[in-house]
Write a protein that holds these residues in place. Sequence first.
Motif, PDB file in Angstrom:
ATOM      1  N   GLY A 201      -0.958  22.096  -5.115  1.00 22.54           N
ATOM      2  CA  GLY A 201      -1.989  22.655  -4.005  1.00 22.54           C
ATOM      3  C   GLY A 201      -1.776  23.854  -3.566  1.00 22.54           C
ATOM      4  N   LEU A 202      -0.338  24.205  -3.476  1.00 24.96           N
ATOM      5  CA  LEU A 202       0.102  25.732  -3.112  1.00 24.96           C
ATOM      6  C   LEU A 202      -0.247  26.553  -4.235  1.00 24.96           C
ATOM      7  CD1 LEU A 202       2.870  24.792  -0.873  1.00 24.96           C
ATOM      8  CD2 LEU A 202       0.958  25.654   0.016  1.00 24.96           C
TER       9      LEU A 202
ATOM     10  N   SER B 153      -1.466  10.794  -2.466  1.00 24.75           N
ATOM     11  CA  SER B 153      -1.296  10.956  -1.160  1.00 24.75           C
ATOM     12  C   SER B 153      -0.727  12.375  -0.716  1.00 24.75           C
ATOM     13  CB  SER B 153      -0.263  10.015  -0.519  1.00 24.75           C
ATOM     14  OG  SER B 153      -0.428   9.945   0.914  1.00 24.75           O
ATOM     15  N   ASP B 154       0.523  12.586   0.043  1.00 25.29           N
ATOM     16  CA  ASP B 154       0.994  13.856   0.415  1.00 25.29           C
ATOM     17  C   ASP B 154       2.531  13.983  -0.427  1.00 25.29           C
ATOM     18  OD1 ASP B 154       2.567  11.734   1.361  1.00 25.29           O
ATOM     19  OD2 ASP B 154       2.723  13.041   3.492  1.00 25.29           O
ATOM     20  N   ASP B 155       2.378  13.427  -1.665  1.00 25.73           N
ATOM     21  CA  ASP B 155       3.619  13.497  -2.649  1.00 25.73           C
ATOM     22  C   ASP B 155       3.991  14.992  -2.971  1.00 25.73           C
ATOM     23  OD1 ASP B 155       3.796  13.963  -5.868  1.00 25.73           O
ATOM     24  OD2 ASP B 155       4.996  12.231  -4.802  1.00 25.73           O
TER      25      ASP B 155
ATOM     26  N   LEU C 272      11.582   2.564   2.637  1.00 26.65           N
ATOM     27  CA  LEU C 272      11.554   4.158   2.394  1.00 26.65           C
ATOM     28  C   LEU C 272      10.610   4.634   3.030  1.00 26.65           C
ATOM     29  CD1 LEU C 272      12.320   4.490  -1.477  1.00 26.65           C
ATOM     30  CD2 LEU C 272      14.056   4.515   0.721  1.00 26.65           C
ATOM     31  N   ARG C 273       9.505   4.074   3.427  1.00 26.85           N
ATOM     32  CA  ARG C 273       8.394   4.905   4.016  1.00 26.85           C
ATOM     33  C   ARG C 273       8.379   4.855   5.748  1.00 26.85           C
ATOM     34  NH1 ARG C 273       2.036   3.939   2.959  1.00 26.85           N
ATOM     35  NH2 ARG C 273       2.330   1.979   4.654  1.00 26.85           N
TER      36      ARG C 273
ATOM     37  N   ASP D  92       0.860  -1.115  -0.175  1.00 24.56           N
ATOM     38  CA  ASP D  92       0.072   0.116   0.086  1.00 24.56           C
ATOM     39  C   ASP D  92       0.842   1.172   0.031  1.00 24.56           C
ATOM     40  OD1 ASP D  92       1.097  -0.424   2.609  1.00 24.56           O
ATOM     41  OD2 ASP D  92      -0.686   0.402   3.752  1.00 24.56           O
ATOM     42  N   THR D  93       2.158   1.218  -0.222  1.00 24.76           N
ATOM     43  CA  THR D  93       3.081   2.331  -0.413  1.00 24.76           C
ATOM     44  C   THR D  93       3.039   2.851  -1.776  1.00 24.76           C
ATOM     45  OG1 THR D  93       4.888   1.050  -0.813  1.00 24.76           O
ATOM     46  CG2 THR D  93       4.518   1.341   1.341  1.00 24.76           C
ATOM     47  N   GLU D  94       3.669   4.156  -2.111  1.00 24.72           N
ATOM     48  CA  GLU D  94       3.499   4.525  -3.385  1.00 24.72           C
ATOM     49  C   GLU D  94       4.449   3.617  -4.333  1.00 24.72           C
ATOM     50  OE1 GLU D  94       4.061   6.317  -0.697  1.00 24.72           O
ATOM     51  OE2 GLU D  94       2.613   7.891  -0.777  1.00 24.72           O
ATOM     52  N   ILE D  95       5.288   3.088  -3.941  1.00 26.44           N
ATOM     53  CA  ILE D  95       5.869   2.072  -4.687  1.00 26.44           C
ATOM     54  C   ILE D  95       5.256   0.881  -4.827  1.00 26.44           C
ATOM     55  CG2 ILE D  95       8.329   0.714  -5.030  1.00 26.44           C
ATOM     56  CD1 ILE D  95       9.550   3.151  -2.997  1.00 26.44           C
ATOM     57  N   GLY D  96       5.009   0.506  -3.806  1.00 24.54           N
ATOM     58  CA  GLY D  96       4.069  -0.932  -3.871  1.00 24.54           C
ATOM     59  C   GLY D  96       2.985  -0.611  -4.831  1.00 24.54           C
ATOM     60  N   SER D  97       2.175   0.395  -4.871  1.00 27.31           N
ATOM     61  CA  SER D  97       1.218   0.648  -5.568  1.00 27.31           C
ATOM     62  C   SER D  97       1.726   0.631  -7.159  1.00 27.31           C
ATOM     63  CB  SER D  97       0.310   1.867  -5.142  1.00 27.31           C
ATOM     64  OG  SER D  97      -0.178   1.717  -3.913  1.00 27.31           O
ATOM     65  N   ALA D  98       2.371   1.478  -7.358  1.00 32.16           N
ATOM     66  CA  ALA D  98       3.190   1.345  -8.470  1.00 32.16           C
ATOM     67  C   ALA D  98       3.427   0.290  -9.354  1.00 32.16           C
ATOM     68  CB  ALA D  98       4.537   2.444  -8.882  1.00 32.16           C
TER      69      ALA D  98
END
Length: 293
Positions: free
Chosen positions: A163-164, A154-156, A69-70, A19-25
Amino acid sequence: MSNQDDINAPIRILLLGSDTEIGSALLAFSKDQNEFEWLCPSESVLLGSQVETELETLQYDVVIDALSLRHALQDDYSKVQHVLSLLSEKKTAPIMMISSVRVFSGEKSASYLETDEPDGTDSYARVLIASEEIVLRHEENIVLRTGWLFSGHSDDFVCRTLGLIQDGVNLAYKDNLVGCPTPVSDLARVALSVIKQRHYGAKNTGIYHYCCAEEISWIGLVEAILATSGQMDPKVNVEVESIEDSLMVMDGEVAQIKRQSLSCRRVFNHYGVKQRPWRSNLRNLVKELYKTN
């Protein structure tokens, strides 16, 4: 990694951190490919007291650590290191650990080689270095270091910056880093290419580096995000400012910029993996984020 008797059988991958960004990728990249079979234990299983028993019930050909990494700075990361030790000591299947250029201090004036000794001193670097050492105790394992990852989820960093920009907030960052942005989707491509070649007979192991081509400063990356935003929304009116770090100017001399980039020749020489540019991927990602917002 030994070949299976049935060459058409999928490669069974035990994925730590699905469920990490790398895992999802990794899962997304291989979604329509029948050559991979994924085993994805939850974090509660991996970090639980019965993890050794749980892992005994699984049959797999290779392990990918997408969790380090996370989790490296979290209080329970010692449990992840325990799992890496268990899997490495059992030698049931080789491990590929995804690590980071941040194991280096950034003081080198050129891109880091696999033969360079990790010299990072902050907490994150020290923990990753310790995990790399665990994995590299077994000669069949691989450590794959990468650069500045972005995913658009996520908070990438890309999401936060966008967003800013959309909120009209002027951006100010320290501009003391140079590195190579790398989309997680490209890292997934490389990791799975190496795993496939290892599964079908390639013998090379150890440390490899992969990041996208073209170095850029941290402010330059922000400006690239801003430039694409301007194409999508002409009303964008945001400025990017460099924060002067008092530590960067000493005795009238500018201190050395830290270089967080990697030489990727070894992975090309051993596995034929070519670096790809990151700018087109970043543009497509920003455009997608605008469509969904």
